[in-house]
Enzyme design. Structure first.
Site, PDB file in Angstrom:
ATOM      1  N   LYS A 146       8.066   2.392  -1.274  1.00 22.29           N
ATOM      2  CA  LYS A 146       6.949   2.988  -2.021  1.00 22.29           C
ATOM      3  C   LYS A 146       7.013   4.512  -2.094  1.00 22.29           C
ATOM      4  O   LYS A 146       6.635   5.103  -3.089  1.00 22.29           O
ATOM      5  CB  LYS A 146       5.622   2.602  -1.363  1.00 22.29           C
ATOM      6  N   ASP A 181      -2.705   0.424  -5.524  1.00 25.04           N
ATOM      7  CA  ASP A 181      -3.328   0.071  -4.231  1.00 25.04           C
ATOM      8  C   ASP A 181      -4.652   0.822  -4.089  1.00 25.04           C
ATOM      9  O   ASP A 181      -5.631   0.299  -3.543  1.00 25.04           O
ATOM     10  CB  ASP A 181      -2.418   0.462  -3.055  1.00 25.04           C
ATOM     11  N   LEU A 219      -5.736  -5.525   5.878  1.00 20.44           N
ATOM     12  CA  LEU A 219      -5.005  -5.478   4.599  1.00 20.44           C
ATOM     13  C   LEU A 219      -4.004  -6.628   4.482  1.00 20.44           C
ATOM     14  O   LEU A 219      -3.594  -6.982   3.392  1.00 20.44           O
ATOM     15  CB  LEU A 219      -4.244  -4.160   4.446  1.00 20.44           C
ATOM     16  N   TYR A 249      -2.683 -10.193   4.009  1.00 14.65           N
ATOM     17  CA  TYR A 249      -3.286 -11.335   3.317  1.00 14.65           C
ATOM     18  C   TYR A 249      -2.525 -12.638   3.556  1.00 14.65           C
ATOM     19  O   TYR A 249      -2.996 -13.703   3.196  1.00 14.65           O
ATOM     20  CB  TYR A 249      -3.376 -11.067   1.802  1.00 14.65           C
TER      21      TYR A 249
HETATM   22  P1  NDP Z   1       4.647   0.880   5.899  1.00 12.81           P
HETATM   23  O1  NDP Z   1       5.928   0.319   6.395  1.00 12.81           O
HETATM   24  O2  NDP Z   1       4.687   2.034   4.958  1.00 12.81           O
HETATM   25  O3  NDP Z   1       3.775   1.334   7.173  1.00 12.81           O
HETATM   26  C1  NDP Z   1       3.534   0.461   8.214  1.00 12.81           C
HETATM   27  C2  NDP Z   1       2.658   1.167   9.275  1.00 12.81           C
HETATM   28  O4  NDP Z   1       2.310   0.190  10.243  1.00 12.81           O
HETATM   29  C3  NDP Z   1       3.348   2.272  10.003  1.00 12.81           C
HETATM   30  O5  NDP Z   1       2.400   3.255  10.285  1.00 12.81           O
HETATM   31  C4  NDP Z   1       3.847   1.578  11.275  1.00 12.81           C
HETATM   32  O6  NDP Z   1       3.890   2.438  12.380  1.00 12.81           O
HETATM   33  C5  NDP Z   1       2.756   0.598  11.523  1.00 12.81           C
HETATM   34  N1  NDP Z   1       3.208  -0.607  12.221  1.00 12.81           N
HETATM   35  C6  NDP Z   1       4.215  -1.431  11.881  1.00 12.81           C
HETATM   36  N2  NDP Z   1       4.264  -2.502  12.694  1.00 12.81           N
HETATM   37  C7  NDP Z   1       3.273  -2.327  13.612  1.00 12.81           C
HETATM   38  C8  NDP Z   1       2.811  -3.083  14.717  1.00 12.81           C
HETATM   39  N3  NDP Z   1       3.382  -4.242  15.036  1.00 12.81           N
HETATM   40  N4  NDP Z   1       1.768  -2.613  15.430  1.00 12.81           N
HETATM   41  C9  NDP Z   1       1.185  -1.452  15.093  1.00 12.81           C
HETATM   42  N5  NDP Z   1       1.572  -0.681  14.051  1.00 12.81           N
HETATM   43  C10 NDP Z   1       2.603  -1.129  13.317  1.00 12.81           C
HETATM   44  O7  NDP Z   1       3.820  -0.324   5.290  1.00 12.81           O
HETATM   45  P2  NDP Z   1       2.634  -0.274   4.219  1.00 12.81           P
HETATM   46  O8  NDP Z   1       1.747   0.846   4.563  1.00 12.81           O
HETATM   47  O9  NDP Z   1       3.176  -0.338   2.850  1.00 12.81           O
HETATM   48  O10 NDP Z   1       1.917  -1.694   4.471  1.00 12.81           O
HETATM   49  C11 NDP Z   1       1.201  -1.945   5.663  1.00 12.81           C
HETATM   50  C12 NDP Z   1       0.523  -3.292   5.567  1.00 12.81           C
HETATM   51  O11 NDP Z   1      -0.437  -3.324   4.527  1.00 12.81           O
HETATM   52  C13 NDP Z   1       1.478  -4.453   5.263  1.00 12.81           C
HETATM   53  O12 NDP Z   1       1.105  -5.551   6.044  1.00 12.81           O
HETATM   54  C14 NDP Z   1       1.213  -4.785   3.834  1.00 12.81           C
HETATM   55  O13 NDP Z   1       1.456  -6.125   3.531  1.00 12.81           O
HETATM   56  C15 NDP Z   1      -0.269  -4.461   3.719  1.00 12.81           C
HETATM   57  N6  NDP Z   1      -0.619  -4.130   2.342  1.00 12.81           N
HETATM   58  C16 NDP Z   1      -1.569  -4.900   1.746  1.00 12.81           C
HETATM   59  C17 NDP Z   1      -1.953  -4.621   0.460  1.00 12.81           C
HETATM   60  C18 NDP Z   1      -2.979  -5.471  -0.184  1.00 12.81           C
HETATM   61  O14 NDP Z   1      -3.135  -5.367  -1.409  1.00 12.81           O
HETATM   62  N7  NDP Z   1      -3.695  -6.289   0.529  1.00 12.81           N
HETATM   63  C19 NDP Z   1      -1.373  -3.522  -0.314  1.00 12.81           C
HETATM   64  C20 NDP Z   1      -0.404  -2.748   0.443  1.00 12.81           C
HETATM   65  C21 NDP Z   1      -0.046  -3.076   1.719  1.00 12.81           C
HETATM   66  P3  NDP Z   1       5.119   3.443  12.671  1.00 12.81           P
HETATM   67  O15 NDP Z   1       4.824   4.629  11.820  1.00 12.81           O
HETATM   68  O16 NDP Z   1       5.035   3.701  14.122  1.00 12.81           O
HETATM   69  O17 NDP Z   1       6.365   2.699  12.256  1.00 12.81           O
END
Ligand code: NDP
Length: 494
Positions: free
Chosen positions: A289, A325, A437, A439
């Site tokens: 993204k 989003d 978030l 789903y």
């Molecule tokens: P990114 O990979 O950009 O970011 C993920 C974030 O989550 C990072 O800050 C990461 O931390 C953290 N993270 C990853 N795994 C864990 C864990 N096990 N425990 C705690 N923190 C964790 O992903 P996105 O921001 O694009 O997406 C995040 C979530 O949101 C996904 O599940 C996605 O499916 C959901 N989503 C849902 C949408 C919807 O329409 N419902 C739209 C967009 C996203 P670190 O920086 O330390 O790696």
């Protein structure tokens, strides 16, 4: 004009006949009887199928070495083929390799009964354009229609096949050229655009991976078929294909939504190939993204502000990035009746989704705290906003709060990821409303804890639906049927 062929893989002649009638009623131009899938087939059955469907049927005895089954009649292949060439099927499929020494004789026999001969070759592994071209030439020399099928593992192999198909189409020699597998589906979607003789579609179970269902194949048969799709890495969990397929179907548009599982290094080449693949738009997901934002010609306000793109519109070589989003989250808050002005919100996570959520919450006038596994990423997120943002470490959270809203913007709980909620129960307890978030699955451990604590909560499905609807409208200039999308999402998540 490309004919849509429903592939009939029934195991008994009676069931094959019934399915073939239904497929034709539903709009298939032709049916293909996969004779190798039929049990206990005898001469009378063959004559009956030919008598009922004759010019509208292809008879195919796919050999085991090219992915076929083994008919139980016990007869040698040549004997069955002779039978198929006599009762007047519209087309008989012979194989360039398995039937090499018999093709000419069988063609004479078929011609006598007004059948046209498809000469096909199914490769086990990907082969390059020159080998495919040689095969089509060899097939065209001995048959009426040349057919080649090649497994595709990467989008760029599909592009090579599409380019070859376009150049072959200029020769005006009837042909079919299929890239097999989900990554090759674009070669099927564009069958009409590429001037292929047939578009083989699934009726019930797929006979080959990547086949479109009959209904979709008929839909893309119109003029100017187009492709939209999802670009990410490890995207098998996504239900976007089902949601967008439902919206395209409801709108009756000649488009198909395909997955593009690509490495970061492929993003730019994929964008550059958009015209050749008839790509009109893309959704972008983990992990591309942010990276793709710098590769686009133009960014919409929210995408520019956040440096993160989840939707790309491609038009005449110009690629513009959007962040739907933001729209999806904002609309879902309204639908939930959540007003966050002057309220406290905690966002866990600091990736692209977290950024979109924080952006909306700040615009709503909320006081926002962000907590993330790696503090540096949370700090970077905070630095990217002009408004003050409180960065809190995960360890500190139990001493903070309460919050009117807790948002999980991490993949914790998502199918294929660690199911453990990203924050402990003591933190969840201090939130008035929990918004996950994630789903898929629809009920995560985080939501289960919230339910046990009597907290109102929601999964990410409404945000997903609204961001998808906005993307659909940007690609097609048509409203999306949210109801159709919601039904498809529910079905996909069952
Ligand atoms: P990114 O990979 O950009 O970011 C993920 C974030 O989550 C990072 O800050 C990461 O931390 C953290 N993270 C990853 N795994 C864990 C864990 N096990 N425990 C705690 N923190 C964790 O992903 P996105 O921001 O694009 O997406 C995040 C979530 O949101 C996904 O599940 C996605 O499916 C959901 N989503 C849902 C949408 C919807 O329409 N419902 C739209 C967009 C996203 P670190 O920086 O330390 O790696």
């Amino acid at each position: 004009m490309t004919k849509v062929v429903a592939v009939i893989t029934a195991s008994t002649p009676g069931e094959a006949e019934r399915q073939a009638r239904t497929a034709i009623q539903r709009g298939a131009d032709l049916v293909e009887f996969r004779v190798d899938r039929l049990r206990d087939l005898n001469s009378a059955d063959i004559r009956k199928l030919a008598g009922s469907f004759g010019p509208r049927a292809i008879a195919t005895l796919r050999s085991p070495s090219e992915g076929g089954g083994r008919p139980r009649s016990g007869l040698p292949r040549i004997a069955v083929l002779r039978e198929l060439c006599q009762p007047g099927f519209g087309y008989v499929d012979l194989e360039l390799e398995a039937d090499a020494k018999d093709i000419r004789d069988l063609r004479v026999l078929a011609k006598r009964h007004r059948s046209r001969v498809i000469v096909s070759r199914h490769f086990e592994d990907f082969v390059g354009a020159s080998k495919i071209r040689d095969t089509l030439e060899a097939s065209a020399a001995v048959g009426d229609i040349a057919k080649a099928v090649v497994p595709i593992a990467h989008w760029y192999e599909a592009l090579e096949v599409v380019d070859l198909a376009r150049s072959w189409a200029a020769k005006s020699k009837p042909y079919v050229l299929i890239g097999m597998g989900p990554a090759g589906a674009v070669t099927r979607v564009l069958a009409g655009d590429l001037g292929q003789a047939f578009h083989y579609a699934a009726f019930g179970a797929e006979a080959a991976p990547g086949q479109l269902p009959l209904r979709s194949a008929i839909r893309v048969h119109g003029p100017e078929p187009f492709v939209v799709g999802l670009v990410g890495h490890r995207i098998g969990h996504s239900i976007s294909p089902q949601i967008h397929e439902a919206a395209l179907d409801a709108a009756g548009l000649p488009g198909v939504y395909l997955p593009f599982d690509v490495e970061a290094s492929d993003l730019e080449p994929l964008l550059q190939s958009a015209d050749r693949l008839r790509l009109r738009g893309l959704n972008i997901t983990i992990p591309h993204k942010e990276r793709i934002a710098s590769m686009l010609d133009e960014l919409d306000g929210d995408a520019e502000r956040l440096g993160a793109v989840n939707t790309v519109v491609v038009d005449g070589g110009w690629a513009k990035g959007f962040n739907t989003d933001v729209y999806g989250f904002r609309i879902s808050l309204r639908a939930l009746g959540l007003r966050l002005g002057e309220r406290d919100a905690l966002v866990v996570g600091a990736g692209g989704a977290a950024k979109a959520v924080v952006h909306v919450l700040l615009r709503e006038g909320a006081r926002v705290q962000v907590a993330n596994r790696s503090a540096s990423r949370a700090e970077a997120l905070a630095d990217s906003f002009d408004e003050p943002l409180d960065v809190v470490s995960l360890d500190e959270l139990p001493t903070r709060g309460p919050w009117d809203l807790l948002v999980n913007a991490t993949p914790a709980g998502m199918e294929g990821h660690d199911a453990t909620p990203p924050v402990p129960e003591s933190v969840i307890r201090k939130a008035a409303f929990v918004y996950d978030l994630v789903y898929n699955p629809p009920s995560t451990l985080l939501l289960q804890v919230a339910a046990r604590l009597g907290k109102p909560a929601t999964s990410g499905i409404e945000m997903l639906l609204h961001q998808a609807a906005k993307a659909f409208e940007l690609w097609t200039d048509r409203p999306a049927s949210i109801d159709a999308m919601r039904r498809a999402a529910k079905e996909a998540l069952r």
